[in-house]
Motif scaffolding. Sequence first.
Motif, PDB file in Angstrom:
ATOM      1  N   PHE A   7       0.799  -1.268   0.167  1.00  0.00           N
ATOM      2  CA  PHE A   7      -0.157  -0.010  -0.043  1.00  0.00           C
ATOM      3  C   PHE A   7       0.736   1.184   0.020  1.00  0.00           C
ATOM      4  O   PHE A   7       2.008   1.285   0.743  1.00  0.00           O
ATOM      5  N   SER A   8       0.537   2.002  -0.647  1.00  0.00           N
ATOM      6  CA  SER A   8       1.406   3.391  -0.870  1.00  0.00           C
ATOM      7  C   SER A   8       1.477   4.137   0.313  1.00  0.00           C
ATOM      8  O   SER A   8       0.574   4.378   1.054  1.00  0.00           O
ATOM      9  N   LEU A   9       2.713   4.489   0.870  1.00  0.00           N
ATOM     10  CA  LEU A   9       3.027   4.940   1.875  1.00  0.00           C
ATOM     11  C   LEU A   9       2.448   6.602   2.033  1.00  0.00           C
ATOM     12  O   LEU A   9       2.046   6.864   3.297  1.00  0.00           O
ATOM     13  N   ASP A  10       2.379   7.101   0.886  1.00  0.00           N
ATOM     14  CA  ASP A  10       1.878   8.480   1.044  1.00  0.00           C
ATOM     15  C   ASP A  10       0.304   8.408   1.148  1.00  0.00           C
ATOM     16  O   ASP A  10      -0.093   9.533   2.048  1.00  0.00           O
ATOM     17  N   LEU A  11      -0.427   7.783   0.402  1.00  0.00           N
ATOM     18  CA  LEU A  11      -1.796   7.620   0.865  1.00  0.00           C
ATOM     19  C   LEU A  11      -1.964   7.122   2.348  1.00  0.00           C
ATOM     20  O   LEU A  11      -3.055   7.699   2.897  1.00  0.00           O
ATOM     21  N   GLY A  49      -5.935  18.554  -1.569  1.00  0.00           N
ATOM     22  CA  GLY A  49      -5.318  18.653  -2.809  1.00  0.00           C
ATOM     23  C   GLY A  49      -4.376  17.553  -3.214  1.00  0.00           C
ATOM     24  O   GLY A  49      -4.230  16.932  -4.469  1.00  0.00           O
ATOM     25  N   TYR A  50      -3.548  17.057  -2.316  1.00  0.00           N
ATOM     26  CA  TYR A  50      -2.913  15.743  -2.539  1.00  0.00           C
ATOM     27  C   TYR A  50      -3.567  14.507  -2.833  1.00  0.00           C
ATOM     28  O   TYR A  50      -2.915  13.859  -3.778  1.00  0.00           O
ATOM     29  N   ALA A  51      -4.550  14.142  -2.181  1.00  0.00           N
ATOM     30  CA  ALA A  51      -5.431  13.265  -2.502  1.00  0.00           C
ATOM     31  C   ALA A  51      -6.009  13.276  -3.736  1.00  0.00           C
ATOM     32  O   ALA A  51      -6.197  12.328  -4.577  1.00  0.00           O
ATOM     33  N   LEU A  52      -6.549  14.412  -4.066  1.00  0.00           N
ATOM     34  CA  LEU A  52      -6.934  14.574  -5.527  1.00  0.00           C
ATOM     35  C   LEU A  52      -6.028  14.501  -6.673  1.00  0.00           C
ATOM     36  O   LEU A  52      -6.487  13.987  -7.682  1.00  0.00           O
ATOM     37  N   THR A  53      -4.809  14.973  -6.415  1.00  0.00           N
ATOM     38  CA  THR A  53      -3.708  14.875  -7.164  1.00  0.00           C
ATOM     39  C   THR A  53      -3.389  13.351  -7.725  1.00  0.00           C
ATOM     40  O   THR A  53      -3.266  12.903  -8.653  1.00  0.00           O
ATOM     41  N   ALA A  54      -3.366  12.693  -6.470  1.00  0.00           N
ATOM     42  CA  ALA A  54      -2.968  11.227  -6.796  1.00  0.00           C
ATOM     43  C   ALA A  54      -3.930  10.464  -7.637  1.00  0.00           C
ATOM     44  O   ALA A  54      -3.835   9.643  -8.139  1.00  0.00           O
ATOM     45  N   ALA A  55      -5.394  10.851  -7.322  1.00  0.00           N
ATOM     46  CA  ALA A  55      -6.315  10.190  -8.137  1.00  0.00           C
ATOM     47  C   ALA A  55      -6.456  10.634  -9.403  1.00  0.00           C
ATOM     48  O   ALA A  55      -6.655   9.750 -10.373  1.00  0.00           O
ATOM     49  N   SER A 104     -12.768  15.961   5.667  1.00  0.00           N
ATOM     50  CA  SER A 104     -12.417  14.495   5.585  1.00  0.00           C
ATOM     51  C   SER A 104     -12.824  13.301   4.654  1.00  0.00           C
ATOM     52  O   SER A 104     -11.952  12.660   4.117  1.00  0.00           O
ATOM     53  N   ALA A 105     -13.983  13.492   4.238  1.00  0.00           N
ATOM     54  CA  ALA A 105     -14.807  12.569   3.634  1.00  0.00           C
ATOM     55  C   ALA A 105     -14.235  12.710   2.025  1.00  0.00           C
ATOM     56  O   ALA A 105     -14.055  11.572   1.581  1.00  0.00           O
ATOM     57  N   PHE A 106     -14.155  13.948   1.424  1.00  0.00           N
ATOM     58  CA  PHE A 106     -13.582  14.125   0.526  1.00  0.00           C
ATOM     59  C   PHE A 106     -12.166  13.416   0.180  1.00  0.00           C
ATOM     60  O   PHE A 106     -11.700  12.833  -0.909  1.00  0.00           O
ATOM     61  N   THR A 107     -11.177  13.707   1.126  1.00  0.00           N
ATOM     62  CA  THR A 107      -9.775  13.371   1.203  1.00  0.00           C
ATOM     63  C   THR A 107      -9.765  12.029   1.201  1.00  0.00           C
ATOM     64  O   THR A 107      -8.977  11.180   0.579  1.00  0.00           O
ATOM     65  N   LEU A 108     -10.362  11.179   1.934  1.00  0.00           N
ATOM     66  CA  LEU A 108     -10.421   9.711   2.261  1.00  0.00           C
ATOM     67  C   LEU A 108     -10.852   9.130   0.978  1.00  0.00           C
ATOM     68  O   LEU A 108     -10.243   8.141   0.416  1.00  0.00           O
ATOM     69  N   LEU A 109     -12.030   9.814   0.355  1.00  0.00           N
ATOM     70  CA  LEU A 109     -12.613   8.992  -0.837  1.00  0.00           C
ATOM     71  C   LEU A 109     -11.396   9.034  -2.063  1.00  0.00           C
ATOM     72  O   LEU A 109     -11.228   8.383  -2.824  1.00  0.00           O
ATOM     73  N   SER A 110     -10.777  10.229  -2.069  1.00  0.00           N
ATOM     74  CA  SER A 110      -9.824  10.539  -3.037  1.00  0.00           C
ATOM     75  C   SER A 110      -8.620   9.687  -2.964  1.00  0.00           C
ATOM     76  O   SER A 110      -8.164   9.074  -3.780  1.00  0.00           O
ATOM     77  N   CYS A 111      -8.382   9.355  -1.555  1.00  0.00           N
ATOM     78  CA  CYS A 111      -7.306   8.309  -1.287  1.00  0.00           C
ATOM     79  C   CYS A 111      -7.624   6.854  -1.915  1.00  0.00           C
ATOM     80  O   CYS A 111      -6.588   6.205  -2.378  1.00  0.00           O
ATOM     81  N   GLY A 112      -8.816   6.677  -1.738  1.00  0.00           N
ATOM     82  CA  GLY A 112      -9.391   5.392  -2.080  1.00  0.00           C
ATOM     83  C   GLY A 112      -9.408   5.208  -3.503  1.00  0.00           C
ATOM     84  O   GLY A 112      -8.943   4.140  -4.293  1.00  0.00           O
ATOM     85  N   ALA A 113      -9.927   6.420  -4.437  1.00  0.00           N
ATOM     86  CA  ALA A 113      -9.854   6.284  -5.812  1.00  0.00           C
ATOM     87  C   ALA A 113      -8.291   6.504  -6.329  1.00  0.00           C
ATOM     88  O   ALA A 113      -8.066   5.776  -7.210  1.00  0.00           O
ATOM     89  N   ALA A 114      -7.470   7.031  -5.624  1.00  0.00           N
ATOM     90  CA  ALA A 114      -6.007   7.162  -6.003  1.00  0.00           C
ATOM     91  C   ALA A 114      -5.396   5.491  -6.014  1.00  0.00           C
ATOM     92  O   ALA A 114      -4.669   5.162  -6.919  1.00  0.00           O
ATOM     93  N   TYR A 115      -5.765   4.892  -4.896  1.00  0.00           N
ATOM     94  CA  TYR A 115      -5.215   3.529  -4.533  1.00  0.00           C
ATOM     95  C   TYR A 115      -5.792   2.596  -5.823  1.00  0.00           C
ATOM     96  O   TYR A 115      -4.942   1.875  -6.277  1.00  0.00           O
ATOM     97  N   PHE A 116      -6.872   2.808  -5.994  1.00  0.00           N
ATOM     98  CA  PHE A 116      -7.685   2.023  -7.087  1.00  0.00           C
ATOM     99  C   PHE A 116      -6.996   2.336  -8.558  1.00  0.00           C
ATOM    100  O   PHE A 116      -6.626   1.181  -9.224  1.00  0.00           O
ATOM    101  N   ARG A 117      -6.961   3.484  -8.798  1.00  0.00           N
ATOM    102  CA  ARG A 117      -6.208   3.971 -10.009  1.00  0.00           C
ATOM    103  C   ARG A 117      -4.730   3.310 -10.157  1.00  0.00           C
ATOM    104  O   ARG A 117      -4.170   2.818 -11.291  1.00  0.00           O
ATOM    105  N   ARG A 118      -4.092   3.568  -9.120  1.00  0.00           N
ATOM    106  CA  ARG A 118      -2.636   3.056  -9.312  1.00  0.00           C
ATOM    107  C   ARG A 118      -2.599   1.438  -9.241  1.00  0.00           C
ATOM    108  O   ARG A 118      -1.697   1.176  -9.866  1.00  0.00           O
ATOM    109  N   SER A 119      -3.471   0.758  -8.723  1.00  0.00           N
ATOM    110  CA  SER A 119      -3.522  -0.567  -8.575  1.00  0.00           C
ATOM    111  C   SER A 119      -3.713  -1.236 -10.383  1.00  0.00           C
ATOM    112  O   SER A 119      -3.556  -2.213 -10.426  1.00  0.00           O
ATOM    113  N   ARG A 120      -4.167  -0.107 -10.965  1.00  0.00           N
ATOM    114  CA  ARG A 120      -4.771  -0.749 -12.287  1.00  0.00           C
ATOM    115  C   ARG A 120      -3.501  -0.604 -13.224  1.00  0.00           C
ATOM    116  O   ARG A 120      -3.459  -0.977 -14.271  1.00  0.00           O
ATOM    117  N   LEU A 121      -2.550   0.208 -12.696  1.00  0.00           N
ATOM    118  CA  LEU A 121      -1.340   0.357 -13.684  1.00  0.00           C
ATOM    119  C   LEU A 121      -0.102  -0.767 -13.087  1.00  0.00           C
ATOM    120  O   LEU A 121      -0.059  -1.324 -12.072  1.00  0.00           O
TER     121      LEU A 121
END
Length: 295
Positions: A7-11, A49-55, A104-121
């Motif tokens: 799991f990504s340390l930054d997320l 912003g970091y979580a959204l950028t990651a997503a 909080s909800a926006f950031t956590l959801l963005s982290c989840g989306a970022a992890y999902f998109r990274r896992s597809r690569l």
Amino acid sequence: MTGNRQFSLDLLIVAALVVLTDIFVLVPPLSGSFLRTVLGLLLVLFLPGYALTAALLPAKKDLEGIERALLSLGLSIAITPLMGFGMNYTSWGIREIPVLAGLSAFTLLSCGAAYFRRSRLPETEAFNITGETFTSTLKTEIFEEIGYGTSKAFATLLVISMLASLGSLAYVIGSPRGEEPFTEFYILGPDRVAENYPTEYTPGNSGTVIVGVKNHEHRNVDYTMEVRLENHSMPLPEDQKYISLGHNESWEEPVTFTPSVEGNNMKLEFLLFNETEKSIPYRNTHLWINVTKET
């Protein structure tokens, strides 16, 4: 895509900071601490912003680390007021808890989306900071990709400047200036509001206003009040002329006066002197009044 990806340390850090911020804001024993302020600033100015950028940009090639940090700051500055603007049109309004929950909800959801998109690569293409790669990634971002010589010196200076700025911010937050000592001095109309002052008089008639004094001097103060009409002092009872108040104590009483001279647009002054200066008013306010004979 691999099945045993770390799991990504930054997320993970972003999600942990969000949860920690919620705890420090919502739990009363912790809500007054310095860490609450620091975590709150991170949640407002960086984490969303970091979580959204990651997503939005899950691949390494999309953006480098330093650029990601700068974009995260810019997006957070945009996200927070937009969320507040939207909440202003809901039943919750712009209040601390709804805004905290929204960010909080926006950031956590963005982290989840970022992890999902990274896992597809493929793992080699996904932007990923793990415990093993954090030090080498930081070194690469700051020194190797920027270069040596002048560029290296500039990068070092940039990092030092950023750390100094963060340190200065922490010092300002952690060591706020104490409240400046001051005294409130005001007059109100008969209905105890700042309007409908009695300004029309006939000779011999009296008028009444409400005078208030509030001591915020962080010490006991012995005040002296004086009422003047066109620079002529008017008599006051002793308990209204001399007012002693402790810190955060207040005095508000009706003061009755009888104009002693006739005229139009005359200045009726209310002067407050403190114990250290008896010749120059410490606070003052005034009304313009007319005293005319009945026709």
